[in-house]
Design a protein around this motif. Structure first.
Motif, PDB file in Angstrom:
ATOM      1  N   GLU A  26      -2.622  -9.963   6.317  1.00 43.26           N
ATOM      2  CA  GLU A  26      -3.357  -8.728   6.058  1.00 43.26           C
ATOM      3  C   GLU A  26      -4.111  -8.290   7.313  1.00 43.26           C
ATOM      4  OE1 GLU A  26      -6.531  -6.984   2.743  1.00 43.26           O
ATOM      5  OE2 GLU A  26      -6.149  -9.131   2.894  1.00 43.26           O
ATOM      6  N   THR A  56      -4.269  -0.326   6.704  1.00 41.34           N
ATOM      7  CA  THR A  56      -2.844  -0.550   6.465  1.00 41.34           C
ATOM      8  C   THR A  56      -2.320  -1.655   7.370  1.00 41.34           C
ATOM      9  OG1 THR A  56      -2.526   1.775   5.867  1.00 41.34           O
ATOM     10  CG2 THR A  56      -0.563   0.533   6.474  1.00 41.34           C
ATOM     11  N   GLU A 109      -0.258   0.166   1.424  1.00 38.48           N
ATOM     12  CA  GLU A 109      -1.011  -0.996   1.914  1.00 38.48           C
ATOM     13  C   GLU A 109      -0.252  -1.673   3.046  1.00 38.48           C
ATOM     14  OE1 GLU A 109      -2.142  -3.674  -1.336  1.00 38.48           O
ATOM     15  OE2 GLU A 109      -1.774  -1.988  -2.692  1.00 38.48           O
ATOM     16  N   ARG A 136       3.592   0.197  -3.405  1.00 37.41           N
ATOM     17  CA  ARG A 136       2.468  -0.068  -2.493  1.00 37.41           C
ATOM     18  C   ARG A 136       2.942  -0.198  -1.045  1.00 37.41           C
ATOM     19  NH1 ARG A 136       0.517  -5.407  -5.212  1.00 37.41           N
ATOM     20  NH2 ARG A 136      -1.084  -5.372  -3.566  1.00 37.41           N
ATOM     21  N   LEU A 187       3.318  -8.782  -0.410  1.00 39.13           N
ATOM     22  CA  LEU A 187       2.025  -8.544  -1.054  1.00 39.13           C
ATOM     23  C   LEU A 187       1.750  -9.594  -2.131  1.00 39.13           C
ATOM     24  CD1 LEU A 187       2.210  -4.650  -1.287  1.00 39.13           C
ATOM     25  CD2 LEU A 187       0.898  -6.008   0.347  1.00 39.13           C
TER      26      LEU A 187
END
Length: 306
Positions: free
Chosen positions: A29, A187, A156, A78, A64
């Motif tokens: 992330e 993002t 995302e 997403r 994710l």
């Protein structure tokens, strides 16, 4: 840090050919992850497996935090993606193409969809030509439109395969700034490319694919960290060698590499000996050197410049 893309022993075979051979990706992330490799190294096949467009021969994919392709319906809304160049209806305008794509995705009222489409076109620099038929677009404009489609969902995770293909230098700079803005907004960006300069300016973390194998994966800052030596530029390289006997590790024209990570100390010794110094800096490996060392001569198709 949370894993956004994770693969384990990912393999894709086509007959006897292993296009992807045991790849363990780790994209976290907040990364801007550069997925590097020569044309034909297996990058696009890997990306298509990530998105569930191609089924792996063996191995696991998580996007994710969920298994793919089993969780595709929950995960893909997403994710924004631009893979192998965008496909559009040439007789429709850019705005109409995006409206169709948006209606099939997030939905909402006509006014809401229209606002999303307009914002996406403006983000990629097509606000003034959105009503023009796509068949009249240049290759670079079509690439921008494809990126606009990937941004409709406010993803995302943004997965891009050669996103600057067909763009002129100004367009490349604009897309780079757009991606960095998206990253600053939260993002995570996964960028597949064979252009070293593009990745070096954009990415915080890189993976290198060579003939289907992931041969390198690390933080860009770690890979290009100082080596512990100082680079000296001087018109009299042999005098540097004589003065710093035993510390000179290489001489290439007027470029001399000296052991020691304190340029000020090296400079003081040389100036004290009356040796002219035109430039001085810590030695750092370039991303090109790192990639070539990891992947060998097959990576001569990975380009340092466009």
């Amino acid at each position: 840090m949370t894993a956004v893309i994770a693969t384990s022993a990912l393999v894709k075979r086509y007959g006897r050919l292993r296009a992807v051979d045991g790849v363990d990706l780790d994209v976290r992330e907040g990364d801007v992850y550069g997925f590097l490799g020569a044309n034909g190294s297996g990058k696009t096949t890997t990306v298509r497996m990530l998105l569930g467009l191609v089924l792996p021969t063996s191995g696991d994919v998580e996007l994710l935090g969920q298994r793919m392709p089993r969780a595709a319906r929950r995960v893909l809304p997403r994710v924004g993606a631009l893979i192998e160049g965008p496909a559009h209806y040439g007789h429709l305008s850019g705005r109409e193409n995006l409206a169709l794509l948006d209606a099939a995705g997030r939905g909402g009222s006509w006014r809401t969809r229209s606002r999303r489409v307009r914002a996406a076109l403006e983000q990629v620099g097509l606000g003034g030509v959105g009503r023009r038929p796509v068949k009249a677009y240049s290759l670079g404009m079509r690439q921008r439109l494809g990126l606009a489609g990937a941004l409709l969902r406010r993803p995302e995770l943004l997965v891009l395969d050669e996103p600057t293909n067909g763009l002129d230098p100004q367009g490349i700079t604009e897309i780079r700034e757009l991606l960095l803005d998206l990253h600053r907004g939260g993002t995570t960006v996964f960028l597949s490319s064979h252009l070293l300069a593009e990745v070096e300016q954009l990415c915080s973390r890189v993976g290198v694919l060579d003939r289907g194998r992931l041969v390198l994966q690390d933080q860009l800052a770690t890979l290009t960290a100082p080596t512990g030596s100082t680079v000296v530029h001087t018109p009299v390289p042999e005098r540097v060698r004589a003065t710093l006997d035993g510390r000179v590790t290489s001489v290439d024209g007027q470029r001399v590499v000296v052991r020691g990570a304190d340029p000020a100390e090296v400079n003081a010794l040389l100036v004290g000996a009356g040796i002219p110094v035109t430039a001085l800096a810590l030695e750092r490996p370039t991303l090109e050197h790192v990639v070539l060392a990891a992947a060998g001569t097959t990576s001569d198709r990975v380009e340092a410049q466009r």
